[in-house]
Design a protein around this motif. Structure first.
Motif, PDB file in Angstrom:
ATOM      1  N   LYS A   1       0.838  -1.187   0.000  1.00  0.00           N
ATOM      2  CA  LYS A   1       0.000   0.000   0.000  1.00  0.00           C
ATOM      3  C   LYS A   1       0.883   1.250   0.000  1.00  0.00           C
ATOM      4  O   LYS A   1       2.044   1.204   0.398  1.00  0.00           O
ATOM      5  CB  LYS A   1      -0.913   0.017   1.228  1.00  0.00           C
ATOM      6  CG  LYS A   1      -2.038  -0.996   1.188  1.00  0.00           C
ATOM      7  CD  LYS A   1      -3.111  -0.578   0.210  1.00  0.00           C
ATOM      8  CE  LYS A   1      -4.361  -1.403   0.333  1.00  0.00           C
ATOM      9  NZ  LYS A   1      -5.419  -0.946  -0.591  1.00  0.00           N
ATOM     10  N   ARG A   2       0.303   2.356  -0.430  1.00  0.00           N
ATOM     11  CA  ARG A   2       1.007   3.632  -0.356  1.00  0.00           C
ATOM     12  C   ARG A   2       0.624   4.357   0.929  1.00  0.00           C
ATOM     13  O   ARG A   2      -0.490   4.187   1.448  1.00  0.00           O
ATOM     14  CB  ARG A   2       0.676   4.498  -1.563  1.00  0.00           C
ATOM     15  CG  ARG A   2       1.135   3.895  -2.876  1.00  0.00           C
ATOM     16  CD  ARG A   2       1.182   4.916  -3.997  1.00  0.00           C
ATOM     17  NE  ARG A   2       1.708   4.332  -5.212  1.00  0.00           N
ATOM     18  CZ  ARG A   2       2.999   4.160  -5.463  1.00  0.00           C
ATOM     19  NH1 ARG A   2       3.914   4.547  -4.579  1.00  0.00           N
ATOM     20  NH2 ARG A   2       3.404   3.618  -6.591  1.00  0.00           N
TER      21      ARG A   2
ATOM     22  N   VAL B   1      -6.119   0.484   4.903  1.00  0.00           N
ATOM     23  CA  VAL B   1      -5.765  -0.934   4.801  1.00  0.00           C
ATOM     24  C   VAL B   1      -6.752  -1.758   5.623  1.00  0.00           C
ATOM     25  O   VAL B   1      -7.073  -1.401   6.765  1.00  0.00           O
ATOM     26  CB  VAL B   1      -4.335  -1.185   5.321  1.00  0.00           C
ATOM     27  CG1 VAL B   1      -3.996  -2.675   5.226  1.00  0.00           C
ATOM     28  CG2 VAL B   1      -3.324  -0.360   4.548  1.00  0.00           C
ATOM     29  N   LEU B   2      -7.203  -2.840   5.057  1.00  0.00           N
ATOM     30  CA  LEU B   2      -8.088  -3.774   5.753  1.00  0.00           C
ATOM     31  C   LEU B   2      -7.453  -5.157   5.734  1.00  0.00           C
ATOM     32  O   LEU B   2      -7.208  -5.730   4.675  1.00  0.00           O
ATOM     33  CB  LEU B   2      -9.455  -3.841   5.079  1.00  0.00           C
ATOM     34  CG  LEU B   2     -10.429  -4.894   5.604  1.00  0.00           C
ATOM     35  CD1 LEU B   2     -10.815  -4.610   7.048  1.00  0.00           C
ATOM     36  CD2 LEU B   2     -11.676  -4.967   4.718  1.00  0.00           C
ATOM     37  N   LEU B   3      -7.183  -5.690   6.912  1.00  0.00           N
ATOM     38  CA  LEU B   3      -6.670  -7.051   7.033  1.00  0.00           C
ATOM     39  C   LEU B   3      -7.767  -7.901   7.664  1.00  0.00           C
ATOM     40  O   LEU B   3      -8.358  -7.525   8.671  1.00  0.00           O
ATOM     41  CB  LEU B   3      -5.413  -7.091   7.909  1.00  0.00           C
ATOM     42  CG  LEU B   3      -4.255  -6.198   7.470  1.00  0.00           C
ATOM     43  CD1 LEU B   3      -3.049  -6.419   8.388  1.00  0.00           C
ATOM     44  CD2 LEU B   3      -3.868  -6.443   6.031  1.00  0.00           C
ATOM     45  N   GLU B   4      -7.998  -9.049   7.064  1.00  0.00           N
ATOM     46  CA  GLU B   4      -9.112  -9.868   7.505  1.00  0.00           C
ATOM     47  C   GLU B   4      -8.625 -11.192   8.091  1.00  0.00           C
ATOM     48  O   GLU B   4      -7.602 -11.747   7.671  1.00  0.00           O
ATOM     49  CB  GLU B   4     -10.059 -10.126   6.327  1.00  0.00           C
ATOM     50  CG  GLU B   4     -10.456  -8.873   5.600  1.00  0.00           C
ATOM     51  CD  GLU B   4     -11.897  -8.826   5.196  1.00  0.00           C
ATOM     52  OE1 GLU B   4     -12.145  -8.597   4.000  1.00  0.00           O
ATOM     53  OE2 GLU B   4     -12.772  -9.037   6.052  1.00  0.00           O
TER      54      GLU B   4
ATOM     55  N   ALA C   1      -2.531   4.644   6.263  1.00  0.00           N
ATOM     56  CA  ALA C   1      -1.363   3.863   6.658  1.00  0.00           C
ATOM     57  C   ALA C   1      -0.080   4.692   6.635  1.00  0.00           C
ATOM     58  O   ALA C   1       0.090   5.594   5.805  1.00  0.00           O
ATOM     59  CB  ALA C   1      -1.225   2.655   5.734  1.00  0.00           C
ATOM     60  N   LYS C   2       0.800   4.340   7.548  1.00  0.00           N
ATOM     61  CA  LYS C   2       2.088   5.008   7.651  1.00  0.00           C
ATOM     62  C   LYS C   2       3.205   4.025   7.332  1.00  0.00           C
ATOM     63  O   LYS C   2       3.034   2.817   7.514  1.00  0.00           O
ATOM     64  CB  LYS C   2       2.248   5.591   9.063  1.00  0.00           C
ATOM     65  CG  LYS C   2       1.181   6.603   9.434  1.00  0.00           C
ATOM     66  CD  LYS C   2       1.292   7.020  10.886  1.00  0.00           C
ATOM     67  CE  LYS C   2       0.204   8.017  11.241  1.00  0.00           C
ATOM     68  NZ  LYS C   2      -1.153   7.569  10.873  1.00  0.00           N
ATOM     69  N   THR C   3       4.352   4.548   6.946  1.00  0.00           N
ATOM     70  CA  THR C   3       5.462   3.650   6.576  1.00  0.00           C
ATOM     71  C   THR C   3       5.923   2.814   7.759  1.00  0.00           C
ATOM     72  O   THR C   3       6.380   1.668   7.587  1.00  0.00           O
ATOM     73  CB  THR C   3       6.636   4.449   6.006  1.00  0.00           C
ATOM     74  OG1 THR C   3       7.031   5.460   6.944  1.00  0.00           O
ATOM     75  CG2 THR C   3       6.256   5.138   4.691  1.00  0.00           C
TER      76      THR C   3
ATOM     77  N   GLY D   1      -0.248 -15.201   8.653  1.00  0.00           N
ATOM     78  CA  GLY D   1       0.325 -13.861   8.619  1.00  0.00           C
ATOM     79  C   GLY D   1       0.052 -13.097   7.335  1.00  0.00           C
ATOM     80  O   GLY D   1      -0.164 -13.693   6.270  1.00  0.00           O
ATOM     81  N   THR D   2       0.050 -11.775   7.457  1.00  0.00           N
ATOM     82  CA  THR D   2      -0.022 -10.883   6.294  1.00  0.00           C
ATOM     83  C   THR D   2       1.197  -9.984   6.331  1.00  0.00           C
ATOM     84  O   THR D   2       1.430  -9.285   7.320  1.00  0.00           O
ATOM     85  CB  THR D   2      -1.290 -10.016   6.322  1.00  0.00           C
ATOM     86  OG1 THR D   2      -2.441 -10.851   6.161  1.00  0.00           O
ATOM     87  CG2 THR D   2      -1.257  -8.982   5.204  1.00  0.00           C
ATOM     88  N   ARG D   3       1.984 -10.040   5.269  1.00  0.00           N
ATOM     89  CA  ARG D   3       3.143  -9.153   5.184  1.00  0.00           C
ATOM     90  C   ARG D   3       2.715  -7.877   4.499  1.00  0.00           C
ATOM     91  O   ARG D   3       2.421  -7.867   3.306  1.00  0.00           O
ATOM     92  CB  ARG D   3       4.279  -9.834   4.418  1.00  0.00           C
ATOM     93  CG  ARG D   3       5.560  -9.007   4.389  1.00  0.00           C
ATOM     94  CD  ARG D   3       6.701  -9.763   3.733  1.00  0.00           C
ATOM     95  NE  ARG D   3       7.118 -10.907   4.521  1.00  0.00           N
ATOM     96  CZ  ARG D   3       7.997 -10.866   5.508  1.00  0.00           C
ATOM     97  NH1 ARG D   3       8.558  -9.712   5.841  1.00  0.00           N
ATOM     98  NH2 ARG D   3       8.339 -11.959   6.154  1.00  0.00           N
ATOM     99  N   LEU D   4       2.637  -6.795   5.276  1.00  0.00           N
ATOM    100  CA  LEU D   4       2.197  -5.499   4.767  1.00  0.00           C
ATOM    101  C   LEU D   4       3.397  -4.587   4.543  1.00  0.00           C
ATOM    102  O   LEU D   4       4.221  -4.413   5.441  1.00  0.00           O
ATOM    103  CB  LEU D   4       1.226  -4.839   5.760  1.00  0.00           C
ATOM    104  CG  LEU D   4       0.837  -3.384   5.457  1.00  0.00           C
ATOM    105  CD1 LEU D   4       0.011  -3.305   4.181  1.00  0.00           C
ATOM    106  CD2 LEU D   4       0.084  -2.773   6.627  1.00  0.00           C
TER     107      LEU D   4
END
Lengths: 114, 112
Positions: free
Chosen positions: A13-14, A19-22, A81-83, A108-111
């Motif tokens: 994401k920028r 951001v939505l994580l489910e 979202a922030k870096t 896991g989700t790698r964002l």
């Protein structure tokens, strides 16, 4: 087969995007968790949910919010979202109610926030 | 304030040796102390856990030693195998709120 499912597995994401994580679980567990994992920092608790609409802050809730409208589903939302929110996010569930019995983690989700 | 401290950050042992991983905690109301392990690219999984009603818990080659007075507990891995190479996390919680606090982890490498 006991399972915690996280979607998506990878996400880019920028900065400033939402951001939505489910997360879903098929064990009817009451308690669900969101952790983030960063190198050298271990697993840090963001939010815990004791059941539908019964959520509590963890150790690092700032910048995050959660939603749990069904027992089997728990979402993590990053508004703008922030870096520094680049991380691996793990969802987990537990049958222990108020006692942290065995936590079952999703994959896991790698964002990545650019 | 870090509630659960873990040491060492990394540990290398030879196959067959006993690996000792250490944890300490500050909150005397903690009453549940699990160890999780995580293999590269995978998610954490429960290995073994102890409650302070006892000071030792064994499960095969894995043993937790618990010292309530000093607020310390350790994981001993006997006869270490290369397949034990992973990151190990200690954790603690109190029975009233299910919030599990993890240490920062020990990366164990077992050389053959």
């Amino acid at each position: 087969d006991m399972k915690v499912t996280q979607m998506p597995r990878y996400l880019i994401k920028r900065m400033g995007e939402n951001v939505l994580l489910e997360c879903g679980q098929d064990m009817s567990h009451e308690t669900m968790y969101w952790y983030r994992q960063d190198p050298g920092l271990g697993l840090q608790l963001i939010y815990i949910s004791y059941d539908v609409d019964s959520n509590s802050e963890g150790d690092i809730p700032k910048g995050y919010r959660v939603s749990r409208k069904k027992r089997e589903h728990f979402s993590l939302i990053l508004d703008s979202a922030k870096t520094n929110q680049t991380s691996v996010y793990f969802c987990a569930s537990s049958s222990g109610g108020l006692s942290a019995e065995t936590l079952y983690f999703g994959s896991g989700t790698r964002l990545t926030v650019l | 304030q870090q509630q659960v401290r873990q040491s060492p950050q990394s540990l290398t042992v030879w196959e067959g040796e006993t690996a000792i991983l250490n944890c300490s905690y500050e909150d005397s109301t903690f009453d549940y102390f699990p160890w999780y392990h995580q293999f590269p690219g995978e998610s954490p999984a429960l290995l073994i856990a102890i409650r302070p009603v006892s000071n030792k818990k064994e499960d095969g080659r894995f043993t937790i030693f618990f010292n309530k007075r000093e607020k310390k507990f350790s994981l001993h891995i006997a006869d270490s195998q290369p397949g034990d190479s992973a990151t190990y996390f200690c954790a603690a919680s109190r029975g009233s709120n299910a919030k599990l606090t993890f240490g920062k982890g020990t990366k164990l490498s077992v050389k053959s």
